[in-house]
Design a protein around this motif. Structure first.
Motif, PDB file in Angstrom:
ATOM      1  N   VAL A  40       1.220  57.025   0.373  1.00 10.79           N
ATOM      2  CA  VAL A  40       2.775  57.784   0.699  1.00 10.79           C
ATOM      3  C   VAL A  40       2.394  59.279   1.086  1.00 10.79           C
ATOM      4  O   VAL A  40       2.659  59.948   1.876  1.00 10.79           O
ATOM      5  CB  VAL A  40       3.766  57.800  -0.490  1.00 10.79           C
ATOM      6  N   ARG A  41       1.376  59.724   0.131  1.00 13.53           N
ATOM      7  CA  ARG A  41       0.879  61.248   0.273  1.00 13.53           C
ATOM      8  C   ARG A  41       0.142  61.287   1.725  1.00 13.53           C
ATOM      9  O   ARG A  41       0.671  62.515   2.422  1.00 13.53           O
ATOM     10  CB  ARG A  41      -0.186  61.677  -0.773  1.00 13.53           C
ATOM     11  N   ASP A  42      -0.805  60.603   2.311  1.00 12.51           N
ATOM     12  CA  ASP A  42      -1.239  60.626   3.426  1.00 12.51           C
ATOM     13  C   ASP A  42      -0.319  60.678   4.547  1.00 12.51           C
ATOM     14  O   ASP A  42      -0.268  61.066   5.649  1.00 12.51           O
ATOM     15  CB  ASP A  42      -2.461  59.462   3.544  1.00 12.51           C
ATOM     16  N   ALA A  43       0.699  59.603   4.244  1.00 13.17           N
ATOM     17  CA  ALA A  43       1.663  59.580   5.515  1.00 13.17           C
ATOM     18  C   ALA A  43       2.480  60.663   5.612  1.00 13.17           C
ATOM     19  O   ALA A  43       2.787  61.099   6.816  1.00 13.17           O
ATOM     20  CB  ALA A  43       2.735  58.309   5.207  1.00 13.17           C
ATOM     21  N   LEU A  44       2.709  61.400   4.441  1.00  7.69           N
ATOM     22  CA  LEU A  44       3.483  62.763   4.690  1.00  7.69           C
ATOM     23  C   LEU A  44       2.785  63.655   5.297  1.00  7.69           C
ATOM     24  O   LEU A  44       3.159  64.695   5.918  1.00  7.69           O
ATOM     25  CB  LEU A  44       4.032  63.202   3.203  1.00  7.69           C
ATOM     26  N   ALA A  45       1.466  63.819   5.022  1.00  5.63           N
ATOM     27  CA  ALA A  45       0.494  64.838   5.337  1.00  5.63           C
ATOM     28  C   ALA A  45       0.537  64.549   6.850  1.00  5.63           C
ATOM     29  O   ALA A  45       0.201  65.629   7.536  1.00  5.63           O
ATOM     30  CB  ALA A  45      -0.859  64.603   4.596  1.00  5.63           C
ATOM     31  N   GLY A  46       0.551  63.644   7.470  1.00  7.03           N
ATOM     32  CA  GLY A  46       0.503  63.344   9.020  1.00  7.03           C
ATOM     33  C   GLY A  46       1.714  63.893   9.803  1.00  7.03           C
ATOM     34  O   GLY A  46       1.823  63.583  10.904  1.00  7.03           O
ATOM     35  N   VAL A  47       2.899  64.188   9.144  1.00  5.55           N
ATOM     36  CA  VAL A  47       4.039  64.459   9.538  1.00  5.55           C
ATOM     37  C   VAL A  47       4.085  66.021  10.358  1.00  5.55           C
ATOM     38  O   VAL A  47       3.495  66.801   9.533  1.00  5.55           O
ATOM     39  CB  VAL A  47       5.239  64.454   8.762  1.00  5.55           C
ATOM     40  N   ALA A  48       4.579  66.202  11.605  1.00  3.48           N
ATOM     41  CA  ALA A  48       4.557  67.421  12.172  1.00  3.48           C
ATOM     42  C   ALA A  48       5.330  68.474  11.304  1.00  3.48           C
ATOM     43  O   ALA A  48       6.643  68.113  10.770  1.00  3.48           O
ATOM     44  CB  ALA A  48       4.994  67.290  13.587  1.00  3.48           C
ATOM     45  N   GLY A  49       4.765  69.679  11.047  1.00  4.66           N
ATOM     46  CA  GLY A  49       5.570  70.728  10.371  1.00  4.66           C
ATOM     47  C   GLY A  49       5.257  70.730   8.798  1.00  4.66           C
ATOM     48  O   GLY A  49       5.692  71.513   8.188  1.00  4.66           O
ATOM     49  N   VAL A  50       4.357  69.532   8.461  1.00  2.00           N
ATOM     50  CA  VAL A  50       4.124  69.526   6.973  1.00  2.00           C
ATOM     51  C   VAL A  50       2.835  70.436   6.826  1.00  2.00           C
ATOM     52  O   VAL A  50       1.746  70.148   7.606  1.00  2.00           O
ATOM     53  CB  VAL A  50       4.031  67.958   6.403  1.00  2.00           C
ATOM     54  N   GLU A  51       2.629  71.460   5.927  1.00  7.02           N
ATOM     55  CA  GLU A  51       1.258  72.104   5.510  1.00  7.02           C
ATOM     56  C   GLU A  51       0.684  71.488   4.408  1.00  7.02           C
ATOM     57  O   GLU A  51      -0.604  71.590   4.425  1.00  7.02           O
ATOM     58  CB  GLU A  51       1.751  73.582   5.547  1.00  7.02           C
ATOM     59  N   SER A  52       1.531  71.151   3.759  1.00  2.00           N
ATOM     60  CA  SER A  52       0.996  70.756   2.315  1.00  2.00           C
ATOM     61  C   SER A  52       1.644  69.754   1.741  1.00  2.00           C
ATOM     62  O   SER A  52       2.726  69.461   1.892  1.00  2.00           O
ATOM     63  CB  SER A  52       0.490  71.871   1.185  1.00  2.00           C
ATOM     64  N   VAL A  53       0.994  68.663   0.948  1.00  2.86           N
ATOM     65  CA  VAL A  53       1.497  67.601  -0.072  1.00  2.86           C
ATOM     66  C   VAL A  53       1.072  67.651  -1.337  1.00  2.86           C
ATOM     67  O   VAL A  53      -0.245  67.856  -1.361  1.00  2.86           O
ATOM     68  CB  VAL A  53       1.343  66.312   0.790  1.00  2.86           C
ATOM     69  N   VAL A  54       2.091  67.573  -2.226  1.00  2.67           N
ATOM     70  CA  VAL A  54       1.793  67.591  -3.633  1.00  2.67           C
ATOM     71  C   VAL A  54       2.066  66.371  -4.259  1.00  2.67           C
ATOM     72  O   VAL A  54       3.308  65.838  -3.978  1.00  2.67           O
ATOM     73  CB  VAL A  54       2.548  68.988  -4.399  1.00  2.67           C
ATOM     74  N   LYS A  55       1.176  65.822  -5.081  1.00  2.00           N
ATOM     75  CA  LYS A  55       1.794  64.594  -5.791  1.00  2.00           C
ATOM     76  C   LYS A  55       1.712  64.820  -7.535  1.00  2.00           C
ATOM     77  O   LYS A  55       0.966  65.874  -7.880  1.00  2.00           O
ATOM     78  CB  LYS A  55       1.073  63.396  -5.645  1.00  2.00           C
ATOM     79  N   ARG A  56       2.708  64.600  -8.042  1.00  2.00           N
ATOM     80  CA  ARG A  56       2.764  64.732  -9.530  1.00  2.00           C
ATOM     81  C   ARG A  56       3.334  63.410 -10.168  1.00  2.00           C
ATOM     82  O   ARG A  56       4.030  62.699  -9.786  1.00  2.00           O
ATOM     83  CB  ARG A  56       4.076  65.758  -9.826  1.00  2.00           C
ATOM     84  N   LYS A  57       2.662  63.390 -11.277  1.00  2.00           N
ATOM     85  CA  LYS A  57       2.995  62.292 -12.140  1.00  2.00           C
ATOM     86  C   LYS A  57       3.706  62.687 -13.544  1.00  2.00           C
ATOM     87  O   LYS A  57       3.293  63.697 -14.092  1.00  2.00           O
ATOM     88  CB  LYS A  57       1.598  61.677 -12.689  1.00  2.00           C
ATOM     89  N   PHE A  58       4.651  61.775 -13.726  1.00  2.00           N
ATOM     90  CA  PHE A  58       5.429  62.061 -15.019  1.00  2.00           C
ATOM     91  C   PHE A  58       5.478  60.705 -15.995  1.00  2.00           C
ATOM     92  O   PHE A  58       5.606  59.647 -15.453  1.00  2.00           O
ATOM     93  CB  PHE A  58       7.140  62.280 -14.711  1.00  2.00           C
ATOM     94  N   GLU A  59       5.228  60.999 -17.188  1.00  2.00           N
ATOM     95  CA  GLU A  59       4.876  59.779 -17.994  1.00  2.00           C
ATOM     96  C   GLU A  59       5.954  60.266 -19.441  1.00  2.00           C
ATOM     97  O   GLU A  59       6.145  61.445 -19.826  1.00  2.00           O
ATOM     98  CB  GLU A  59       3.653  59.415 -18.490  1.00  2.00           C
ATOM     99  N   GLN A  60       6.593  59.079 -19.609  1.00  2.00           N
ATOM    100  CA  GLN A  60       7.460  59.479 -20.826  1.00  2.00           C
ATOM    101  C   GLN A  60       6.669  59.144 -22.055  1.00  2.00           C
ATOM    102  O   GLN A  60       6.026  57.934 -22.142  1.00  2.00           O
ATOM    103  CB  GLN A  60       8.822  58.308 -20.836  1.00  2.00           C
ATOM    104  N   VAL A  61       6.938  60.038 -23.021  1.00  2.00           N
ATOM    105  CA  VAL A  61       6.125  59.534 -24.265  1.00  2.00           C
ATOM    106  C   VAL A  61       7.245  59.457 -25.506  1.00  2.00           C
ATOM    107  O   VAL A  61       8.039  60.268 -25.674  1.00  2.00           O
ATOM    108  CB  VAL A  61       5.262  60.899 -24.753  1.00  2.00           C
ATOM    109  N   ILE A  62       6.822  58.346 -26.226  1.00  2.00           N
ATOM    110  CA  ILE A  62       7.898  57.961 -27.456  1.00  2.00           C
ATOM    111  C   ILE A  62       7.039  58.025 -28.434  1.00  2.00           C
ATOM    112  O   ILE A  62       6.233  57.538 -28.670  1.00  2.00           O
ATOM    113  CB  ILE A  62       8.842  56.527 -26.957  1.00  2.00           C
ATOM    114  N   THR A  63       7.908  59.033 -29.463  1.00  2.70           N
ATOM    115  CA  THR A  63       7.198  59.071 -30.963  1.00  2.70           C
ATOM    116  C   THR A  63       8.296  58.726 -31.814  1.00  2.70           C
ATOM    117  O   THR A  63       9.411  59.014 -31.808  1.00  2.70           O
ATOM    118  CB  THR A  63       6.881  60.542 -30.948  1.00  2.70           C
ATOM    119  N   ILE A  64       7.794  57.681 -32.534  1.00  6.08           N
ATOM    120  CA  ILE A  64       8.759  57.005 -33.688  1.00  6.08           C
ATOM    121  C   ILE A  64       8.346  57.799 -34.885  1.00  6.08           C
ATOM    122  O   ILE A  64       7.211  57.839 -35.325  1.00  6.08           O
ATOM    123  CB  ILE A  64       8.496  55.691 -33.691  1.00  6.08           C
ATOM    124  N   VAL A  65       9.471  58.555 -35.649  1.00  3.81           N
ATOM    125  CA  VAL A  65       8.808  59.240 -36.849  1.00  3.81           C
ATOM    126  C   VAL A  65       9.343  58.557 -38.039  1.00  3.81           C
ATOM    127  O   VAL A  65      10.378  57.855 -37.751  1.00  3.81           O
ATOM    128  CB  VAL A  65       9.731  60.721 -36.986  1.00  3.81           C
TER     129      VAL A  65
END
Length: 65
Positions: A40-65
């Motif tokens: 997906v990142r590579d596909a967006l990088a090839g689009v006209a007008g796109v200068e940079s592409v950033v990918k971010r990862k989000f993970e949920q952490v569950i803590t049981i107390v």
């Protein structure tokens, strides 16, 4: 699985396209998640007008107390 967001930005740094990936359904582990996210990142990088592409990862952490 983690959630991923891939954002394409123009020359002014403004986001022009954002893709959120919340699930990747596979019959077993056929392709690693990062292979799909990078495609997906590579596909967006090839689009006209796109200068940079950033990918971010989000993970949920569950803590049981």
């Amino acid at each position: 699985m983690a959630n991923y967001q891939v954002t394409a930005r123009n020359s002014e740094g403004m986001p022009v396209v954002a893709v959120s990936i919340g699930s990747i359904d596979q019959e077993g582990q056929v392709v690693a998640d990062m292979v799909i996210v990078n495609a997906v990142r590579d596909a967006l990088a090839g689009v006209a007008g796109v200068e940079s592409v950033v990918k971010r990862k989000f993970e949920q952490v569950i803590t049981i107390v």
